[in-house]
Design a protein around this motif. Structure first.
Motif, short mmCIF file in Angstrom:
data_model
loop_
_atom_site.label_atom_id
_atom_site.label_comp_id
_atom_site.label_asym_id
_atom_site.label_seq_id
_atom_site.Cartn_x
_atom_site.Cartn_y
_atom_site.Cartn_z
N UNK A 96 45.88 38.41 -64.40
CA UNK A 96 44.98 39.28 -64.15
C UNK A 96 45.56 40.77 -63.74
N UNK A 97 46.51 40.70 -62.77
CA UNK A 97 47.54 41.66 -62.27
C UNK A 97 48.41 42.22 -63.56
N UNK A 98 48.65 41.45 -64.33
CA UNK A 98 49.50 41.82 -65.43
C UNK A 98 48.33 42.68 -66.42
N UNK A 99 47.15 42.59 -66.57
CA UNK A 99 46.35 43.09 -67.43
C UNK A 99 46.01 44.47 -66.75
N UNK A 100 45.90 44.39 -65.33
CA UNK A 100 45.69 45.70 -64.65
C UNK A 100 46.84 46.95 -64.90
N UNK A 101 48.05 46.31 -64.78
CA UNK A 101 49.26 47.09 -65.08
C UNK A 101 48.97 47.58 -66.38
N UNK A 102 48.77 46.82 -67.34
CA UNK A 102 48.80 47.08 -68.80
C UNK A 102 47.70 48.28 -69.16
N UNK A 103 46.55 48.09 -68.22
CA UNK A 103 45.38 49.22 -68.34
C UNK A 103 45.88 50.48 -67.79
N UNK A 104 46.60 50.34 -66.66
CA UNK A 104 47.02 51.70 -66.07
C UNK A 104 48.31 52.16 -67.15
N UNK A 105 49.09 51.57 -67.50
CA UNK A 105 50.05 52.36 -68.44
C UNK A 105 49.34 52.87 -69.79
N UNK A 106 48.11 52.09 -70.26
CA UNK A 106 47.51 52.57 -71.06
C UNK A 106 46.72 54.07 -70.89
N UNK A 107 46.31 54.29 -69.81
CA UNK A 107 45.73 55.53 -69.31
C UNK A 107 46.58 56.63 -69.01
N UNK A 108 47.80 56.07 -68.30
CA UNK A 108 48.72 56.95 -68.31
C UNK A 108 49.52 57.56 -69.32
N UNK A 109 49.09 57.01 -70.74
CA UNK A 109 49.95 57.12 -71.87
C UNK A 109 48.84 58.25 -72.51
N UNK A 110 47.82 58.52 -72.04
CA UNK A 110 46.78 59.21 -72.77
C UNK A 110 45.54 58.36 -73.31
N UNK A 111 45.39 57.13 -73.25
CA UNK A 111 44.33 56.56 -73.82
C UNK A 111 43.16 57.04 -73.03
N UNK A 112 41.98 57.04 -73.63
CA UNK A 112 40.83 57.29 -72.73
C UNK A 112 40.24 56.20 -72.29
N UNK A 113 39.79 56.10 -71.11
CA UNK A 113 39.20 54.74 -70.56
C UNK A 113 37.91 54.21 -71.31
N UNK A 114 37.43 54.98 -72.03
CA UNK A 114 36.40 54.20 -72.70
C UNK A 114 37.06 53.55 -74.13
N UNK A 115 38.38 53.45 -74.48
CA UNK A 115 38.89 53.01 -75.52
C UNK A 115 39.23 51.51 -75.00
#
Length: 210
Positions: A96-115
């Motif tokens: 779960x922590x790894x998934x949270x880190x992956x989400x943070x990286x996605x958002x930092x790279x420009x992904x919209x939260x709704x994606x």
């Protein structure tokens, strides 16, 4: 008597110009000063300036029907390509922590939260647990709004819509939960599927795609 020389007679032809023309003769008309020459009138039969020819309106009768290709009817559009799969090795406790880190990286790279959609196979994500405490109606309304990261466990993920990126946390639960959640996540991912968990378990479910 001395001879007085006769005065020379001046003939009329030797006199200067008369102020008044003689009877029966007209004074010559003065010629105008040449100015800019007017454009010559177009000659009969000489084409004038070219005008654009209006396009010919073709009736359906003039249009030849399209000929079928050698393969017969047009082939249906190609199906969408499978999403890219990324594996993040993690234990059940750290998935779960790894998934949270992956989400943070996605958002930092420009992904919209709704994606982004996050699926868990074991315990629910704290956000999902909190939102479900207000009822499923409110919980799914946030999913339908599509303006934020949405978290769902394997039992509820079948109701989730497709999103460009799906992150799966294989954080425990029954073996059947991962076997159900991973193919479901693959079908819901439009472009990218990220799986956090045991590589052997994930490979046995998704096969050579990992």
């Amino acid at each position: 008597m001395p001879l007085i020389p006769e005065e020379p007679q001046i003939h009329e032809s030797a006199q200067g110009p008369r102020a008044t023309p003689a009877t029966g003769r007209t004074a010559p008309t003065p010629r105008p000063v040449p100015g800019p020459r007017p454009a010559a009138p177009s000659r009969p039969g000489r084409p004038g300036p070219l005008r654009p020819t209006p396009p010919v309106q073709r009736t359906p009768r003039d249009v030849a029907p399209a000929k079928p290709g050698p393969s017969g009817p047009a082939a249906p559009a190609a199906t969408a390509a499978s999403p890219q799969i990324q594996l993040i090795p993690a234990s059940a406790e750290g998935a779960l922590d790894a998934a949270e880190e992956a989400v943070d990286l996605l958002l930092d790279s420009g992904r919209a939260p709704g994606d982004v959609l996050v699926i868990t196979t074991g315990a629910q994500h704290p956000w999902a647990e909190h939102e479900l405490s207000f009822g499923e109606t409110s919980y799914w309304a946030q999913h339908d709004a599509g303006d934020d990261v949405f978290y769902a466990d394997a039992a509820l993920a079948s109701r989730a819509a497709t999103r460009p990126v799906v992150v799966v946390a294989v954080n425990g639960g029954a073996a059947s939960a991962a076997a159900t959640a991973l193919p479901l996540a693959h079908s819901r991912a439009g472009a990218l599927l990220i799986v956090c968990g045991d590589p052997q378990q994930i490979g046995s479910v998704l096969g050579a795609g990992v």
